[in-house]
Design a protein around this motif. Structure first.
Motif, PDB file in Angstrom:
ATOM      1  N   ILE A 155      22.003 -39.268  29.196  1.00  0.00           N
ATOM      2  CA  ILE A 155      21.314 -39.386  30.489  1.00  0.00           C
ATOM      3  C   ILE A 155      21.787 -40.622  31.237  1.00  0.00           C
ATOM      4  O   ILE A 155      22.072 -40.564  32.441  1.00  0.00           O
ATOM      5  CB  ILE A 155      19.789 -39.417  30.272  1.00  0.00           C
ATOM      6  N   MET A 156      21.888 -41.758  30.526  1.00  0.00           N
ATOM      7  CA  MET A 156      22.255 -43.003  31.190  1.00  0.00           C
ATOM      8  C   MET A 156      23.683 -42.943  31.746  1.00  0.00           C
ATOM      9  O   MET A 156      23.922 -43.339  32.895  1.00  0.00           O
ATOM     10  CB  MET A 156      22.140 -44.175  30.227  1.00  0.00           C
ATOM     11  N   ILE A 157      24.619 -42.461  30.973  1.00  0.00           N
ATOM     12  CA  ILE A 157      26.003 -42.404  31.436  1.00  0.00           C
ATOM     13  C   ILE A 157      26.140 -41.398  32.571  1.00  0.00           C
ATOM     14  O   ILE A 157      26.853 -41.632  33.551  1.00  0.00           O
ATOM     15  CB  ILE A 157      26.939 -42.079  30.261  1.00  0.00           C
ATOM     16  N   GLY A 158      25.431 -40.282  32.477  1.00  0.00           N
ATOM     17  CA  GLY A 158      25.473 -39.296  33.552  1.00  0.00           C
ATOM     18  C   GLY A 158      24.938 -39.844  34.862  1.00  0.00           C
ATOM     19  O   GLY A 158      25.518 -39.628  35.930  1.00  0.00           O
ATOM     20  N   LYS A 159      23.827 -40.570  34.788  1.00  0.00           N
ATOM     21  CA  LYS A 159      23.260 -41.144  36.010  1.00  0.00           C
ATOM     22  C   LYS A 159      24.140 -42.252  36.577  1.00  0.00           C
ATOM     23  O   LYS A 159      24.239 -42.421  37.795  1.00  0.00           O
ATOM     24  CB  LYS A 159      21.850 -41.676  35.738  1.00  0.00           C
ATOM     25  N   ALA A 160      24.780 -43.031  35.706  1.00  0.00           N
ATOM     26  CA  ALA A 160      25.681 -44.075  36.196  1.00  0.00           C
ATOM     27  C   ALA A 160      26.878 -43.456  36.904  1.00  0.00           C
ATOM     28  O   ALA A 160      27.291 -43.937  37.969  1.00  0.00           O
ATOM     29  CB  ALA A 160      26.140 -44.955  35.039  1.00  0.00           C
ATOM     30  N   LEU A 161      27.431 -42.400  36.340  1.00  0.00           N
ATOM     31  CA  LEU A 161      28.553 -41.728  37.005  1.00  0.00           C
ATOM     32  C   LEU A 161      28.121 -41.101  38.326  1.00  0.00           C
ATOM     33  O   LEU A 161      28.877 -41.111  39.306  1.00  0.00           O
ATOM     34  CB  LEU A 161      29.141 -40.665  36.081  1.00  0.00           C
ATOM     35  N   GLU A 162      26.920 -40.569  38.346  1.00  0.00           N
ATOM     36  CA  GLU A 162      26.407 -40.004  39.592  1.00  0.00           C
ATOM     37  C   GLU A 162      26.256 -41.099  40.654  1.00  0.00           C
ATOM     38  O   GLU A 162      26.598 -40.902  41.823  1.00  0.00           O
ATOM     39  CB  GLU A 162      25.058 -39.351  39.323  1.00  0.00           C
ATOM     40  N   GLY A 163      25.755 -42.261  40.239  1.00  0.00           N
ATOM     41  CA  GLY A 163      25.619 -43.375  41.174  1.00  0.00           C
ATOM     42  C   GLY A 163      26.962 -43.878  41.665  1.00  0.00           C
ATOM     43  O   GLY A 163      27.109 -44.240  42.838  1.00  0.00           O
ATOM     44  N   MET A 164      27.966 -43.901  40.770  1.00  0.00           N
ATOM     45  CA  MET A 164      29.305 -44.326  41.191  1.00  0.00           C
ATOM     46  C   MET A 164      29.922 -43.330  42.173  1.00  0.00           C
ATOM     47  O   MET A 164      30.660 -43.720  43.074  1.00  0.00           O
ATOM     48  CB  MET A 164      30.213 -44.469  39.963  1.00  0.00           C
ATOM     49  N   ALA A 165      29.625 -42.062  41.985  1.00  0.00           N
ATOM     50  CA  ALA A 165      30.167 -41.059  42.899  1.00  0.00           C
ATOM     51  C   ALA A 165      29.497 -41.146  44.263  1.00  0.00           C
ATOM     52  O   ALA A 165      30.141 -40.919  45.294  1.00  0.00           O
ATOM     53  CB  ALA A 165      29.980 -39.660  42.314  1.00  0.00           C
ATOM     54  N   ARG A 166      28.212 -41.483  44.275  1.00  0.00           N
ATOM     55  CA  ARG A 166      27.500 -41.557  45.553  1.00  0.00           C
ATOM     56  C   ARG A 166      27.825 -42.831  46.327  1.00  0.00           C
ATOM     57  O   ARG A 166      27.879 -42.810  47.555  1.00  0.00           O
ATOM     58  CB  ARG A 166      25.999 -41.474  45.322  1.00  0.00           C
ATOM     59  N   GLN A 167      27.981 -43.953  45.592  1.00  0.00           N
ATOM     60  CA  GLN A 167      28.290 -45.228  46.242  1.00  0.00           C
ATOM     61  C   GLN A 167      29.429 -45.914  45.500  1.00  0.00           C
ATOM     62  O   GLN A 167      29.195 -46.721  44.591  1.00  0.00           O
ATOM     63  CB  GLN A 167      27.064 -46.131  46.262  1.00  0.00           C
TER      64      GLN A 167
END
Length: 74
Positions: A29-41
């Motif tokens: 969950i943590m790595i997925g959300k971090a990658l999602e945040g990097m993709a958004r910003q």
């Protein structure tokens, strides 16, 4: 009750295997959300990556404490 009496050997491996599910799910969950945040910003990728690695280290430390506790309390 007879089935429980037939279990022999070290059951710590089963307990640790079950307890390793928690850190595995947490890391996913943590790595997925971090990658999602990097993709958004993308401009915040550096900060997100540093915080993600700190979180990964803490989660892995807890998993290692679980296996050590399993060996100590036998």
């Amino acid at each position: 009750m007879e089935l429980l009496a037939q279990v022999e050997g070290n059951v710590n491996a089963i307990g640790y295997g079950l307890s390793a599910i928690g850190p595995g799910v947490g890391l996913g969950i943590m790595i997925g959300k971090a990658l999602e945040g990097m993709a958004r910003q993308p401009e915040a990728a550096g900060i997100l990556r540093i915080n993600m690695f700190i979180g990964v280290a803490l989660i892995e430390a807890l998993a290692l404490l679980g296996i050590v506790a399993g060996f100590l309390f036998t």
